[in-house]
Design an enzyme around this catalytic site. Structure first.
Site, short mmCIF file in Angstrom:
data_model
loop_
_atom_site.label_atom_id
_atom_site.label_comp_id
_atom_site.label_asym_id
_atom_site.label_seq_id
_atom_site.Cartn_x
_atom_site.Cartn_y
_atom_site.Cartn_z
N GLU A 24 11.09 5.03 6.06
CA GLU A 24 10.34 4.35 7.01
C GLU A 24 11.43 3.24 7.40
O GLU A 24 12.50 2.71 7.25
CB GLU A 24 9.26 3.56 6.05
CG GLU A 24 8.11 3.41 6.71
CD GLU A 24 7.08 2.80 5.96
OE1 GLU A 24 6.47 3.45 4.97
OE2 GLU A 24 6.56 1.53 6.34
N HIS A 74 6.02 0.30 12.69
CA HIS A 74 6.67 0.84 11.57
C HIS A 74 6.42 2.28 11.56
O HIS A 74 5.63 2.79 12.15
CB HIS A 74 6.53 0.24 9.93
CG HIS A 74 5.19 0.47 9.57
ND1 HIS A 74 4.01 0.10 9.91
CD2 HIS A 74 4.49 1.39 8.85
CE1 HIS A 74 2.95 0.22 9.44
NE2 HIS A 74 3.31 1.30 8.59
N HIS A 76 5.66 6.23 9.82
CA HIS A 76 4.89 6.98 8.71
C HIS A 76 5.50 8.31 8.97
O HIS A 76 5.33 9.22 9.51
CB HIS A 76 3.37 6.92 9.07
CG HIS A 76 2.79 5.78 8.71
ND1 HIS A 76 1.39 5.82 9.00
CD2 HIS A 76 3.01 4.50 8.13
CE1 HIS A 76 1.06 4.45 8.59
NE2 HIS A 76 1.82 3.91 7.98
N ASP A 87 -0.73 -1.67 4.69
CA ASP A 87 -0.41 -1.97 5.97
C ASP A 87 -1.12 -3.19 6.35
O ASP A 87 -0.70 -4.16 6.86
CB ASP A 87 -0.56 -0.95 6.89
CG ASP A 87 0.47 0.20 6.61
OD1 ASP A 87 1.63 -0.15 6.05
OD2 ASP A 87 0.25 1.32 7.27
ZN ZN Z 1 2.25 2.14 7.46
#
Ligand code: ZN
Length: 124
Positions: A24, A74, A76, A87
């Site tokens: 990530e 961010h 996934h 999150d």
């Molecule tokens: Zn996430």
């Protein structure tokens, strides 16, 4: 309310997410907010970013206060295009952009702190 971002900036974020896959990537979004409209002008890789650490584990509370930070982005790697409970619990700023695998421009989505979808306007 919406988010505006230059195409080259969005592409750069998607490229970074692709490079880090299957890990990530966590990014901080800099920009401006004007009457609820968010303009993303730049992004930065936060200090302490460690590949493999998920966004929800990222110590955002340890960051220096910077009022030009309008939110976070961010990736996934799983391809899910919606925020997880973790999150939303670690939401920072005004907007959260999620970049989902396979990181094409249609795999980017923005969310409010309530998990509601916010439209993204891509500027050419
Ligand atoms: Zn996430």
């Amino acid at each position: 309310m919406g988010v505006s971002i230059d195409r080259f900036l969005l592409d750069a974020m998607l490229d970074l997410a692709l490079e880090q896959h299957p890990y990530e990537v966590v990014l901080l979004l800099r920009g401006r907010v004007n009457r609820g409209a968010i303009l993303v002008e730049d992004f930065l890789v936060p200090p302490l970013a460690v590949a493999g650490r998920s966004f929800a584990e990222f110590p955002l509370h340890m960051l220096p206060i910077d009022f030009s930070i309008v939110g976070t982005a961010h990736s996934h790697p799983s391809g899910t295009l919606s925020p997880s409970t973790g999150d939303l619990n670690s939401f920072y700023g005004r907007v959260m952009i999620i970049l989902a695998s396979p990181y094409t421009p249609d795999r980017a989505a923005a969310f409010s702190s309530l998990g509601e979808r916010i439209s993204i306007k891509v500027l050419d």
